[in-house]
Design an enzyme around this catalytic site. Structure first.
Site, PDB file in Angstrom:
ATOM      1  N   GLY A 273     -41.634  -0.570   2.784  1.00  0.00           N
ATOM      2  CA  GLY A 273     -41.522  -0.408   4.238  1.00  0.00           C
ATOM      3  C   GLY A 273     -40.438   0.612   4.547  1.00  0.00           C
ATOM      4  N   SER A 274     -39.808   0.450   5.689  1.00  0.00           N
ATOM      5  CA  SER A 274     -38.839   1.455   6.135  1.00  0.00           C
ATOM      6  C   SER A 274     -37.516   1.311   5.371  1.00  0.00           C
ATOM      7  CB  SER A 274     -38.575   1.279   7.634  1.00  0.00           C
ATOM      8  OG  SER A 274     -38.067  -0.022   7.868  1.00  0.00           O
TER       9      SER A 274
ATOM     10  N   VAL B 228     -35.117  -1.517   6.849  1.00  0.00           N
ATOM     11  CA  VAL B 228     -35.373  -2.894   6.410  1.00  0.00           C
ATOM     12  C   VAL B 228     -35.089  -3.028   4.915  1.00  0.00           C
ATOM     13  CG1 VAL B 228     -37.131  -4.687   6.163  1.00  0.00           C
ATOM     14  CG2 VAL B 228     -37.046  -3.322   8.248  1.00  0.00           C
ATOM     15  N   GLY B 229     -35.509  -2.055   4.129  1.00  0.00           N
ATOM     16  CA  GLY B 229     -35.310  -2.130   2.677  1.00  0.00           C
ATOM     17  C   GLY B 229     -33.838  -2.198   2.305  1.00  0.00           C
TER      18      GLY B 229
ATOM     19  N   GLU C 130     -39.454   0.167  -1.971  1.00  0.00           N
ATOM     20  CA  GLU C 130     -40.104   1.473  -1.772  1.00  0.00           C
ATOM     21  C   GLU C 130     -40.051   1.768  -0.286  1.00  0.00           C
ATOM     22  OE1 GLU C 130     -40.901   3.518  -3.932  1.00  0.00           O
ATOM     23  OE2 GLU C 130     -40.679   2.204  -5.652  1.00  0.00           O
TER      24      GLU C 130
ATOM     25  N   CYS D  11     -46.438   6.980   3.783  1.00  0.00           N
ATOM     26  CA  CYS D  11     -45.041   7.152   3.372  1.00  0.00           C
ATOM     27  C   CYS D  11     -44.826   8.550   2.832  1.00  0.00           C
ATOM     28  CB  CYS D  11     -44.665   6.115   2.328  1.00  0.00           C
ATOM     29  SG  CYS D  11     -45.787   6.097   0.928  1.00  0.00           S
TER      30      CYS D  11
HETATM   31  P1  NAD Z   1     -41.182  -1.998   8.309  1.00  0.00           P
HETATM   32  O1  NAD Z   1     -39.984  -1.723   7.470  1.00  0.00           O
HETATM   33  O2  NAD Z   1     -40.996  -2.085   9.768  1.00  0.00           O
HETATM   34  O3  NAD Z   1     -41.871  -3.390   7.869  1.00  0.00           O
HETATM   35  C1  NAD Z   1     -42.258  -3.611   6.531  1.00  0.00           C
HETATM   36  C2  NAD Z   1     -42.315  -5.117   6.280  1.00  0.00           C
HETATM   37  O4  NAD Z   1     -40.991  -5.654   6.333  1.00  0.00           O
HETATM   38  C3  NAD Z   1     -43.120  -5.889   7.317  1.00  0.00           C
HETATM   39  O5  NAD Z   1     -43.875  -6.878   6.668  1.00  0.00           O
HETATM   40  C4  NAD Z   1     -42.040  -6.522   8.194  1.00  0.00           C
HETATM   41  O6  NAD Z   1     -42.423  -7.712   8.844  1.00  0.00           O
HETATM   42  C5  NAD Z   1     -40.976  -6.807   7.158  1.00  0.00           C
HETATM   43  N1  NAD Z   1     -39.605  -6.984   7.691  1.00  0.00           N
HETATM   44  C6  NAD Z   1     -39.077  -6.486   8.827  1.00  0.00           C
HETATM   45  N2  NAD Z   1     -37.789  -6.894   8.965  1.00  0.00           N
HETATM   46  C7  NAD Z   1     -37.497  -7.651   7.879  1.00  0.00           C
HETATM   47  C8  NAD Z   1     -36.328  -8.329   7.422  1.00  0.00           C
HETATM   48  N3  NAD Z   1     -35.192  -8.335   8.127  1.00  0.00           N
HETATM   49  N4  NAD Z   1     -36.373  -8.992   6.243  1.00  0.00           N
HETATM   50  C9  NAD Z   1     -37.516  -8.992   5.503  1.00  0.00           C
HETATM   51  N5  NAD Z   1     -38.659  -8.377   5.893  1.00  0.00           N
HETATM   52  C10 NAD Z   1     -38.656  -7.709   7.065  1.00  0.00           C
HETATM   53  O7  NAD Z   1     -42.276  -0.874   7.934  1.00  0.00           O
HETATM   54  P2  NAD Z   1     -43.702  -0.576   8.576  1.00  0.00           P
HETATM   55  O8  NAD Z   1     -43.523  -0.034   9.945  1.00  0.00           O
HETATM   56  O9  NAD Z   1     -44.629  -1.723   8.380  1.00  0.00           O
HETATM   57  O10 NAD Z   1     -44.209   0.594   7.610  1.00  0.00           O
HETATM   58  C11 NAD Z   1     -43.797   1.910   7.749  1.00  0.00           C
HETATM   59  C12 NAD Z   1     -42.684   2.271   6.794  1.00  0.00           C
HETATM   60  O11 NAD Z   1     -43.055   1.939   5.457  1.00  0.00           O
HETATM   61  C13 NAD Z   1     -42.402   3.777   6.766  1.00  0.00           C
HETATM   62  O12 NAD Z   1     -41.019   3.985   6.699  1.00  0.00           O
HETATM   63  C14 NAD Z   1     -43.092   4.239   5.473  1.00  0.00           C
HETATM   64  O13 NAD Z   1     -42.566   5.437   4.941  1.00  0.00           O
HETATM   65  C15 NAD Z   1     -42.840   3.059   4.589  1.00  0.00           C
HETATM   66  N6  NAD Z   1     -43.756   2.986   3.454  1.00  0.00           N
HETATM   67  C16 NAD Z   1     -43.263   3.291   2.210  1.00  0.00           C
HETATM   68  C17 NAD Z   1     -44.111   3.288   1.118  1.00  0.00           C
HETATM   69  C18 NAD Z   1     -43.596   3.631  -0.259  1.00  0.00           C
HETATM   70  O14 NAD Z   1     -44.237   3.293  -1.245  1.00  0.00           O
HETATM   71  N7  NAD Z   1     -42.459   4.297  -0.371  1.00  0.00           N
HETATM   72  C19 NAD Z   1     -45.470   2.945   1.276  1.00  0.00           C
HETATM   73  C20 NAD Z   1     -45.927   2.634   2.567  1.00  0.00           C
HETATM   74  C21 NAD Z   1     -45.050   2.654   3.653  1.00  0.00           C
END
Ligand code: NAD
Length: 503
Positions: A231-232, A235-236, A254, A288
């Site tokens: 994810g972002s 959050v990561g 990631e 991503c």
């Molecule tokens: P996001 O970070 O908003 O959410 C990802 C997940 O994290 C969701 O399931 C969300 O509910 C969960 N989350 C949110 N807050 C949390 C917390 N405090 N603790 C634990 N989990 C939590 O991302 P998104 O909007 O769903 O996806 C877009 C992002 O993902 C972009 O930044 C994109 O670049 C990235 N992404 C990266 C890859 C990669 O492999 N590098 C692949 C796909 C997407």
């Protein structure tokens, strides 16, 4: 008016039981038509998360002791089901996340490839036989699972990314709690239904729906050994910080990117234009690995920009269920607002605007989140945010360069490092960029998107913390033990260590 046909009833799965929560619920709506409700899903409570983790913990010993080959064979069952369901899965995905049906089909196939890969590893080595200094000693490296894995995934690859994580985790003997994105709960739930139908025992895979609070409860649960997050960066990095308090916690994160295509002076123009269009605007720039930057040699920049803009104007943006469309909507209103903020920023920061992204209304017929591409040119300068920060939408900067050294410096001048493509016929230039640019996935004469499951998928800097997803994830979901056996009649030690026990 909200469509009410075929609404999916959202359920959590705990220890093999489907539970329809009585508490708070949230809707999943199609980004292509905000009036279409895909389903209603439980906002899981902290106690539900605890129960799910406890179920995974309880199922772990028996699953770990199950033959690795039998575990793998369940993935063969799953592969047959995914083949049976490919069209339905693709359609559900297109409706729920707005990616065009052809892309959704490709994603289902990518998930299938991961399942097939995992099945194949069932009969492959799960360790190494190593040499020993002592002739009578046999030495081995063996892999063991960690225990309970939390799988937290984004909306943009709602089928393949969970499988990149669940596949290696489960075949290696871990059990899992899966929390799909709150934007794509239906496809996540459908995937788990198929796992059950394939015969995975109760508790081996558990499902909890909900938003970041539910993810947070999972991450804070001390019974979770491994967090697999995509994810972002925001959050990561938060998950990594929370997890630092757990002594044996592994986190694979990631995250985002500001990927780029470098177009050299000798590039084939058509190929370069198509590679950049696909990299920047496929999936409306919401991969991503989507390119937010085209770094173009100054001798080519005018011709390149003209050709790119002409083609970008003609891209078909529309109903994701129609295969003829190049791309569909962005995921939701908040995403539209964020992208538009960066489009304004590009102008404020001095971008020479070639194309201004517009909301597309389809003459008011569809209430969807459609947005056309933004393209601008600017000189790369320190401190400019629009060319460094992830936009995650159809937003592209064209940045001229003069020397390959300058192109690599521009490429690296962001906190991210995920994907890079170089368009050139010069083998020395390819090698130069491979060595000098900071990235995880590199492409030559291709777009900077397009993963395959047996290759590592991960990035550096803010893009990833060194645990690539897909096939490579076996390194993260297992720990290695050394196992040494003496076949001699007496004790002999390495490094000439004496074994005398009497003075
Ligand atoms: P996001 O970070 O908003 O959410 C990802 C997940 O994290 C969701 O399931 C969300 O509910 C969960 N989350 C949110 N807050 C949390 C917390 N405090 N603790 C634990 N989990 C939590 O991302 P998104 O909007 O769903 O996806 C877009 C992002 O993902 C972009 O930044 C994109 O670049 C990235 N992404 C990266 C890859 C990669 O492999 N590098 C692949 C796909 C997407």
């Amino acid at each position: 008016m909200a469509a009410i046909v075929d609404r999916i009833v959202g359920r959590n799965l705990i220890a093999g039981h489907w539970l329809v929560a009585s508490g708070d619920r949230f809707e999943s709506r199609s980004p292509a038509n905000r009036d279409e409700v895909i389903g209603l899903f439980p906002s899981s409570s902290p106690s539900t998360v605890e129960e799910a983790v406890a179920a995974a913990r309880a199922a772990y010993p028996a699953w770990r002791r199950t033959s690795r080959i039998l575990r793998a064979e369940l993935f063969d069952n799953l592969a047959q089901l995914v083949k049976r369901e490919t069209d339905n899965l693709a359609e559900l995905m297109a409706r729920e996340c707005g990616k065009v049906i052809t892309e959704c089909r490709a994603e289902v196939i990518e998930g299938l490839h991961m399942i097939q890969y995992v099945f194949g590893t069932g009969r492959m080595p799960c360790g190494d036989v190593l040499a020993s200094e002592i002739a009578e000693k046999d030495a081995f490296m063996r892999r063991k699972p960690w225990g309970v894995v939390a799988v937290i995934t984004p909306w943009n690859f709602p089928f393949a990314v969970p499988l990149w994580m669940l596949g290696p985790s489960l075949v290696e003997g871990n059990t899992a709690v899966f929390k799909p994105s709150e934007d794509t709960p239906a496809i996540g739930q459908r995937l788990v239904e198929l796992f059950l139908e394939a015969g995975f025992p109760p508790g081996v895979i558990n499902l909890v729906h909900g938003d970041g609070n539910v993810g947070e409860a999972l991450v804070r649960n001390k019974e979770v050994n491994v967090v697999l997050f995509t994810g972002s960066w925001e959050v990561g990095s938060h998950i990594q910080q929370v997890s630092a308090g757990f002594h044996d916690r592994i986190v694979a994160a990631e995250m985002g990117s500001k990927s780029a295509v470098i177009v050299c002076a000798d590039a084939k123009l058509d190929l370069a234009v198509n590679a950049v269009l696909i990299s920047a605007f496929k999936t409306s720039g919401q991969r991503c690995v989507s390119a937010g930057r085209a770094i173009v040699h100054e001798s080519l920049v005018e011709k390149f920009s003209q050709a790119l803009v002409e083609k970008a104007k003609r891209l078909r943006i529309g109903n994701p269920l129609e295969a003829i469309n190049f791309t569909g909507p962005v995921i939701h209103e908040a995403a539209l607002n964020k992208i538009e903020k960066y489009n304004r920023l590009a102008r404020e920061e001095g971008g020479q605007m070639f194309l201004q992204g517009q909301r597309l209304t389809d003459n008011g017929r569809v209430n969807g989140c459609f947005l056309s591409p933004t393209i601008y040119q600017m000189e790369a300068r320190p401190g400019v945010r629009c060319i460094r920060e992830e936009v995650f939408g159809p937003h592209l900067a064209i940045l001229p360069f003069r020397t390959n050294e300058e192109a690599a410096q521009i490429y690296n001048d962001t906190d991210y490092g995920l994907s890079m493509a170089v368009i050139t016929e010069d083998y020395r230039a390819m090698r130069f960029f491979r060595e000098e640019c900071e990235f995880g996935m590199g492409y030559v004469n291709l777009p900077c998107i397009g993963a395959e499951v047996h290759l590592p998928f991960g990035g550096v800097k803010k893009s990833g913390n060194g645990h690539p997803s897909a096939a490579g994830l076996v390194e993260t979901v297992t720990h290695k033990i050394a196992w040494t056996v003496n076949h001699g009649q007496e004790i002999k030690m390495a490094q000439g260590l004496t074994t005398d026990v009497e003075g």
